[in-house]
Write a protein that holds these residues in place. Structure first.
Motif, PDB file in Angstrom:
ATOM      1  N   PRO A  58       0.827  -1.204   0.000  1.00 39.30           N
ATOM      2  CA  PRO A  58       0.000   0.000   0.000  1.00 39.30           C
ATOM      3  C   PRO A  58       0.865   1.259   0.000  1.00 39.30           C
ATOM      4  O   PRO A  58       1.968   1.281   0.557  1.00 39.30           O
ATOM      5  N   ARG A  59       0.370   2.314  -0.605  1.00 39.09           N
ATOM      6  CA  ARG A  59       1.106   3.565  -0.717  1.00 39.09           C
ATOM      7  C   ARG A  59       1.503   4.104   0.651  1.00 39.09           C
ATOM      8  O   ARG A  59       2.614   4.591   0.840  1.00 39.09           O
ATOM      9  N   SER A  60       0.613   4.002   1.628  1.00 35.03           N
ATOM     10  CA  SER A  60       0.923   4.531   2.957  1.00 35.03           C
ATOM     11  C   SER A  60       2.120   3.812   3.578  1.00 35.03           C
ATOM     12  O   SER A  60       2.971   4.436   4.214  1.00 35.03           O
ATOM     13  N   VAL A  61       2.200   2.505   3.374  1.00 34.38           N
ATOM     14  CA  VAL A  61       3.330   1.738   3.910  1.00 34.38           C
ATOM     15  C   VAL A  61       4.609   2.108   3.167  1.00 34.38           C
ATOM     16  O   VAL A  61       5.667   2.284   3.777  1.00 34.38           O
ATOM     17  N   ALA A  62       4.506   2.245   1.859  1.00 31.63           N
ATOM     18  CA  ALA A  62       5.682   2.592   1.060  1.00 31.63           C
ATOM     19  C   ALA A  62       6.241   3.958   1.459  1.00 31.63           C
ATOM     20  O   ALA A  62       7.448   4.179   1.408  1.00 31.63           O
ATOM     21  N   LEU A  63       5.400   4.877   1.884  1.00 30.78           N
ATOM     22  CA  LEU A  63       5.854   6.202   2.299  1.00 30.78           C
ATOM     23  C   LEU A  63       6.306   6.217   3.758  1.00 30.78           C
ATOM     24  O   LEU A  63       7.147   7.029   4.142  1.00 30.78           O
ATOM     25  N   THR A  64       5.756   5.339   4.573  1.00 24.13           N
ATOM     26  CA  THR A  64       6.078   5.314   5.995  1.00 24.13           C
ATOM     27  C   THR A  64       7.449   4.695   6.266  1.00 24.13           C
ATOM     28  O   THR A  64       8.174   5.160   7.151  1.00 24.13           O
ATOM     29  N   VAL A  65       7.814   3.679   5.536  1.00 23.93           N
ATOM     30  CA  VAL A  65       9.072   2.974   5.784  1.00 23.93           C
ATOM     31  C   VAL A  65      10.288   3.899   5.701  1.00 23.93           C
ATOM     32  O   VAL A  65      11.116   3.905   6.617  1.00 23.93           O
ATOM     33  N   PRO A  66      10.446   4.721   4.657  1.00 21.80           N
ATOM     34  CA  PRO A  66      11.619   5.608   4.628  1.00 21.80           C
ATOM     35  C   PRO A  66      11.634   6.615   5.776  1.00 21.80           C
ATOM     36  O   PRO A  66      12.697   6.935   6.319  1.00 21.80           O
ATOM     37  N   VAL A  67      10.452   7.082   6.167  1.00 16.91           N
ATOM     38  CA  VAL A  67      10.377   8.034   7.280  1.00 16.91           C
ATOM     39  C   VAL A  67      10.825   7.357   8.570  1.00 16.91           C
ATOM     40  O   VAL A  67      11.608   7.934   9.342  1.00 16.91           O
TER      41      VAL A  67
END
Length: 78
Positions: A58-67
């Motif tokens: 999911p997009r939210s997971v893909a954006l959360t991991v680098p953060v």
């Protein structure tokens, strides 16, 4: 790659593969055209298999991991 995009791409590739396979069935074996169509069908099939193996994130997971990784690195450096 997101699931909807991937599934749409797979559907388009399957349609193209189906059309090329129908053409391939009507071309005499051993001809240059037959060889080219056979290679094209194999490449389409390989691409479909590659896309099927893609993991849907999911997009939210893909954006959360680098953060989260950035926060962790900053915490370790401090």
């Amino acid at each position: 790659m997101f699931a909807i995009e991937r599934d749409a791409r797979i559907a388009a590739l399957r349609q193209t593969h189906h059309e090329r396979s129908k053409t391939l069935a009507n071309v005499p074996a051993g001809t240059r055209s037959h060889g080219r169509l056979l290679v094209e069908c194999e490449e389409l099939s390989d691409e479909i298999d590659r896309l099927k193996r893609c993991i849907n994130i999911p997009r939210s997971v893909a954006l959360t991991v680098p953060v989260l990784l950035a926060v962790l690195v900053l915490a370790l450096v401090s």
